[in-house]
Design an enzyme around this catalytic site. Structure first.
Site, PDB file in Angstrom:
ATOM      1  N   SER A 168      -3.257  -8.275  -5.944  1.00 12.49           N
ATOM      2  CA  SER A 168      -3.371  -6.841  -5.715  1.00 12.49           C
ATOM      3  C   SER A 168      -3.097  -6.019  -6.987  1.00 12.49           C
ATOM      4  O   SER A 168      -3.749  -6.218  -8.006  1.00 12.49           O
ATOM      5  CB  SER A 168      -2.416  -6.484  -4.571  1.00 12.49           C
ATOM      6  OG  SER A 168      -2.692  -5.222  -4.082  1.00 12.49           O
ATOM      7  N   HIS A 363      -5.753  -8.913   3.219  1.00 12.51           N
ATOM      8  CA  HIS A 363      -5.087  -8.645   1.939  1.00 12.51           C
ATOM      9  C   HIS A 363      -3.765  -9.404   1.814  1.00 12.51           C
ATOM     10  O   HIS A 363      -3.467  -9.992   0.783  1.00 12.51           O
ATOM     11  CB  HIS A 363      -4.844  -7.142   1.826  1.00 12.51           C
ATOM     12  CG  HIS A 363      -4.345  -6.729   0.486  1.00 12.51           C
ATOM     13  ND1 HIS A 363      -5.124  -6.818  -0.640  1.00 12.51           N
ATOM     14  CD2 HIS A 363      -3.158  -6.238   0.081  1.00 12.51           C
ATOM     15  CE1 HIS A 363      -4.418  -6.395  -1.681  1.00 12.51           C
ATOM     16  NE2 HIS A 363      -3.219  -6.042  -1.274  1.00 12.51           N
TER      17      HIS A 363
END
Ligand SMILES: *[C@@H]1O[C@H](CO)[C@@H](O)[C@H](O)[C@H]1NC(C)=O
Ligand SMILES: *[C@@H]1O[C@H](CO)[C@@H](O)[C@H](O)[C@H]1NC(C)=O
Length: 391
Positions: A168, A363
Site C-alpha cells: 500500500s 487490500h
C-alpha cells in the site's frame, strides 16, 4: 481535529469482534507486541534503532537468518498506512510474509514508519506535545525513513542491495524515494509492490470517500488512529456486542472492502489487536487529496505558491524511478483498483504487473489473508530466485 471526526473514523474503521469468538491462542496473540509475538511464534528477533536525517528515531526489527542458511540478500518489509511492522507476522507461521521469507532463509528486516507505535520518538520533538512531529505524509516516509532504513541495513549486512516488499503506502513512499533521490534506485534489487496505492481515483473503499470529504475542509490535526487510543475505548464497548466472526467480518469488510473471508477466523482478532498503529492527520488527508486530484505532493491550497512556486502541488517524476518494480494487484481490491495500478505500471519505467488469479484478494488480504502462501509469497520467491513471473 474535532473529536467528532475521531469518533466517526474510529467507528468506521474498527468494529471489534466479541471475546466469545477468540480461541485461547488468538486471544494471546492479539495482545502481544511485535517482539513478544515473534518470540511466541518461535522465531528469533533483533531490535535496531535508526535515526533519520530529520531526527526521527525509528525501530527496525529483524528476523535474522537461521544458522544453517546460506547467505542471501536482505529483504525489507514495509507496511502501509494505519498499520505497522506487526503486519508481516500477524497471520502467524506458515502464512505471514516475514515468517515465510525467514523459512526460506532470507535475512528479514521490518520497517516501522515514523509516528507508528514503535517509532513514536524523535531526537528533540515530543509526539505528545509538538505539532511539528506530525508534519509528514508518505513523501517523508520515503526520502527520510526508507532512505535511512535501507542505508542502515546495507551497512549492517555489508551488502550493496536489498529486496523490498512494500504494502500500500509502503510502495508509494519508495517510489517517491526513487524519484527524489535517484541514487537509491541501485540499492534496491527488486521492489515488490503489494496492492500499491499511488493513483487511487478508482478506489471504491468507503473510507476513501471520508478522506476525500475531510480534505475539502480546513481542519488540522496531529495524530489519529493511535494504537491504544480512542480506538481501544471503542473496541471495549463494541466487544460487548458479541458479534459472530461472520457478522463482524461482514461489517468490517463492507467498509474496508469485500474479502471473501480471506482473513481466517483465528487471525481476525489478532489483526484487530494490532491495527491501527498510529498515523498523522496530514498523511490521512493527503490520500483524500490524491483520490480527487491524482498522485501529487501535498496540497497546501493558498500556500502552494509559497511552498512549491506554483499554485497546484507538483506531480512526482516517475521517470526517475529506475529500480525494478514487480506490482501485485487484485481485481477485488477496493483501494488499489486494477485500473489505477495499471496506470502506475505504465508510468514506472522498469515495472512488471502481476494480476492475481485468485480474484478474492482484498487490500488487507495481501498482508493478512490465508491465501498469501498460495498466491503471493511463491510468486515473490520465484521471481527472486528464478527471475520468473508466474502469476
Ligand atoms: C513489548 O512489550 C514488552 C513487555 O512490555 C517490552 O519489554 C518490549 O520492549 C516491547 N517491545 C516493543 C518492540 O515495544
Ligand atoms: C486554515 O486555517 C488556518 C488556521 O487554523 C489559517 O491560518 C489558514 O489561513 C486557513 N486556510 C484557509 C485556506 O482557509
Amino acid at each position: 481535529m474535532p473529536l467528532i471526526w475521531k469518533e466517526i473514523l474510529t467507528i468506521c474503521l474498527f468494529i471489534i469482534p466479541a471475546h466469545s469468538l477468540l480461541t485461547d491462542k488468538s486471544k494471546i496473540r492479539a495482545n502481544l507486541n511485535f517482539t513478544e509475538l515473534v518470540t511466541y511464534d518461535g522465531y528469533r528477533h533483533e531490535t535496531h534503532k535508526v535515526v533519520t536525517e530529520d531526527g526521527y528515531k525509528l525501530t527496525v526489527f529483524r528476523i535474522p537468518p537461521k544458522s544453517e542458511c546460506d547467505k542471501k540478500l536482505p529483504l525489507l518489509f514495509q507496511h502501509g498506512l494505519y498499520l505497522s511492522g506487526d503486519d508481516c507476522i500477524v497471520p502467524g507461521p506458515g502464512v505471514a510474509h516475514c515468517y515465510i521469507y525467514s523459512d526460506n532463509c532470507y535475512d528479514v528486516w521490518i520497517g516501522n514508519s515514523r509516528g507508528t507505535r514503535y517509532s513514536r520518538d524523535h531526537v528533540s520533538l515530543d509526539p505528545d506535545t509538538d505539532h511539528e512531529f506530525w508534519d509528514f505524509s508518505f513523501p517523508k516516509l520515503g526520502i527520510y525513513d526508507n532512505a535511512a532504513v535501507i542505508d542502515y541495513i546495507l551497512r549492517n549486512t555489508e551488502q550493496e542491495q536489498l529486496y523490498y516488499v512494500g504494502h500500500s503506502a509502503g510502495v508509494a513512499s519508495l517510489i517517491v524515494l526513487g524519484s527524489k533521490k535517484p541514487e537509491y534506485n541501485s540499492k534496491v534489487k527488486t521492489a515488490f509492490g503489494l496492492s500499491a496505492t499511488t493513483w487511487i481515483g478508482n478506489a471504491k473503499l468507503p473510507l476513501v470517500t471520508v478522506q476525500k470529504l475531510v480534505s475539502n475542509f480546513n481542519v488540522s490535526g496531529d495524530e489519529i488512529l493511535e494504537h491504544g487510543g480512542v480506538v481501544q475505548i471503542a473496541a471495549e464497548s463494541l466487544c460487548g456486542l458479541k458479534l459472530s466472526y461472520y457478522k463482524c467480518s461482514t461489517i468490517l469488510f463492507s467498509i474496508l472492502g469485500y474479502d471473501g473471508f480471506q482473513i481466517a477466523k483465528d487471525v481476525f482478532p489478532v489483526v484487530v489487536g494490532h491495527a491501527p498503529a498510529g498515523v498523522s492527520w496530514k498523511h490521512f488527508v493527503h490520500w483524500g487529496q490524491i483520490a480527487k486530484d491524482g498522485f501529487k505532493e501535498y496540497d497546501y491550497k493558498d500556500d502552494n505558491v509559497k511552498i512549491y512556486g506554483q499554485s497546484t502541488p507538483p506531480e512526482f517524476e516517475l521517470e526517475n524511478v529506475k529500480m525494478k518494480f514487480v506490482l501485485l494487484a487484485s481485481e477485488n481490491d477496493w483501494l488499489a483498483d486494477l485500473k489505477d495500478v495499471q496506470k502506475l505500471h505504465s508510468k514506472l519505467p522498469n515495472s512488471e504487473l502481476c494480476v492475481l488469479k485468485d480474484k478474492l484478494f482484498s487490500h488487507l488480504a495481501f498482508v493478512y489473508g490465508k491465501g498469501i502462501p498460495v498466491s503471493i509469497t511463491p510468486s515473490i520467491i520465484n521471481y527472486i530466485e528464478n527471475n520468473e513471473l508466474d502469476c
